[in-house]
Design an enzyme around this catalytic site. Structure first.
Site, PDB file in Angstrom:
ATOM      1  N   ARG A  35       0.824  -1.212   0.000  1.00 38.53           N
ATOM      2  CA  ARG A  35       0.000   0.000   0.000  1.00 38.53           C
ATOM      3  C   ARG A  35       0.858   1.263   0.000  1.00 38.53           C
ATOM      4  NH1 ARG A  35      -4.886  -2.069   3.917  1.00 38.53           N
ATOM      5  NH2 ARG A  35      -6.086  -2.952   2.204  1.00 38.53           N
ATOM      6  N   LYS A 197     -19.892 -16.545   1.544  1.00 36.93           N
ATOM      7  CA  LYS A 197     -21.300 -16.505   1.909  1.00 36.93           C
ATOM      8  C   LYS A 197     -22.169 -15.695   0.964  1.00 36.93           C
ATOM      9  CE  LYS A 197     -20.552 -15.186   6.222  1.00 36.93           C
ATOM     10  NZ  LYS A 197     -20.853 -14.767   7.565  1.00 36.93           N
ATOM     11  N   GLY A 348     -11.359  -8.417  -1.264  1.00 40.04           N
ATOM     12  CA  GLY A 348     -10.075  -8.628  -0.603  1.00 40.04           C
ATOM     13  C   GLY A 348      -9.468  -9.993  -0.880  1.00 40.04           C
ATOM     14  N   GLY A 371     -13.965  -3.921   1.522  1.00 38.50           N
ATOM     15  CA  GLY A 371     -15.327  -3.436   1.760  1.00 38.50           C
ATOM     16  C   GLY A 371     -15.744  -2.364   0.766  1.00 38.50           C
TER      17      GLY A 371
END
Ligand code: ADP
Ligand code: MG
Length: 390
Positions: A35, A197, A348, A371
């Protein structure tokens, strides 16, 4: 169009840049500096144009005073200084005279980093006083932190309300590719959805069902769909309370939605165990599906042919275990073969999978936000982008 840092006159200006330096740190050492490396083009540009660079970021979560000892940005400043091969002045404060004076003393091109924005309680609440204070430290605001763009915090939305603002190069790329693929994709658009999920991905599925020409479903979530079709899924991952939803999604999507035809079944959730490929209606009661099978890879490869835009979110299997990574590798291969298509990964674990499996350079864009990319794929307006000047 969101304004970009290259559109602004930077010379002699104090340029506040919100970067994403939320890197993993262990015992005071940075274990992965991706990053920091990724933020360099924007930092260099501002510095080379004669701007006075003021950097800030959050790092981890701050719940107690002790957290502040391990969540300091000091080691990040040191690493950045090595990478830039120039001095980075680190100020161990988020406000006050020391910080204000250090910024006033900056010369053109110099770089300063101040302490973790989450040391301020008002940061995540977008406290207006804090946003206003931070904005008073500079002349221009640049947001280059996509990872927090789905949150309205003082260090993005709060500051941008008070200053001329624009995106950095990293954020611009996310807007161009993820934003573009969702709002204005070149068809045919094929979406590949997987991961653990259904419940995490309802918004993404619903948004992409409208837009995509095909939706290929793999990963743990496939079993909730298979169950909705009345199949025996043994001990596979399932969300009982989402079976009805899966039914209605199947109805709504019709033949747009494509499910795997086979799965890699095992009796235990570990790499070192017996496994075999079985058709999806032959999963034993004591077995669980941990990956998609070879016929499914072939099917997905065929469905991907001719796609002009591909959006991929969620691994096809438990890729962390070598024996159950083949489905994810197969999809990487199929995407790598597409010519002229815009191919995008959001999420991610999917991004980590593509990088870990060696396919990073085969995609047009791998999103840096977990997210944030999910919410972007859901078609939501991200506050950290909406707050910038057009
Ligand atoms: P992303 O972060 O890309 O959005 P998710 O977090 O939704 O993806 O899902 C990633 C996780 O899903 C991985 O840890 C992977 O092991 C798990 N997974 C994929 N397929 C299965 C499966 N068949 N059974 C259990 N877990 C699975
Ligand atoms: Mg994940």
């Amino acid at each position: 169009m969101v304004k970009n840092v290259r559109d602004l006159k930077l010379k002699g200006k104090k340029v506040l840049i919100r970067v994403d330096f939320n890197v993993p740190v262990k015992d005071g050492k940075i274990t992965n500096d991706n990053r920091i490396v990724a933020a360099i083009p924007t930092i260099k540009h501002v510095s080379e144009e004669g701007g006075k660079v003021v950097l800030f970021s959050h790092l981890g979560r701050i719940k107690t005073e002790e957290d502040k000892l391990t969540k300091t940005l000091k080691p990040v400043g040191e690493r950045l200084s090595q990478l830039l091969d120039r001095e980075v002045k680190f100020v161990a404060a988020t406000r006050g005279e020391t910080l204000e004076n250090a910024i006033e003393e900056l010369k053109e091109g110099e770089v300063l980093l101040f302490e973790n924005t989450r040391f301020e309680k008002g940061e995540t609440k977008n406290d207006p006083e804090l946003g206003k204070y931070w904005s008073s430290l500079g002349d221009i605001y640049i947001n280059d932190a996509f990872g927090t763009a789905h949150r309205a915090h003082a260090s993005n939305v709060g500051i941008a309300q008070n200053l001329e603002s624009a995106s950095g190069f990293l954020l611009e790329k996310e807007i161009k590719f993820i934003g573009g693929a969702v709002s204005n994709p070149e068809s045919p658009l094929v979406a590949i959805l997987g991961g653990a999920k259904v419940s995490d991905k309802i918004g993404v599925i619903e948004n992409l069902i409208e837009k995509a020409d095909k939706i290929l479903i793999g990963g743990g979530m496939m079993f909730t769909f298979l169950k909705a079709l009345g199949k025996n899924i043994g001990k596979s991952l399932v969300e009982e309370d989402k079976v009805e939803l899966a039914k209605s999604l199947l109805e709504k999507a019709g033949d747009k939605l494509i499910l795997p035809v086979d799965t890699v079944a095992a009796k235990e959730f570990k790499n070192d165990t017996d496994f075999k490929v079985v058709p999806v209606d032959k999963i034993g009661d004591d077995e669980m599906g941990l990956d998609i099978g070879l016929d499914s890879i072939k099917l997905f490869t065929k469905e991907l042919e001719g796609a002009n835009t591909v959006i991929w979110n969620g691994p096809m299997g438990v890729f962390e275990m070598e024996n159950f990574a083949k489905g994810t590798i197969g999809v990487c291969e199929a995407i790598a073969k597409l010519k002229g298509a815009t191919t995008i990964i959001g999420g991610g674990d999917s991004a980590a999978a593509a990088i870990q499996l060696g396919y990073a350079d085969k995609f047009t864009h791998i999103s840096t936000g977990g997210g944030a990319s999910l919410e972007y794929l859901e078609g939501k307006v991200l506050p950290g982008i909406a707050c910038l000047d057009r």
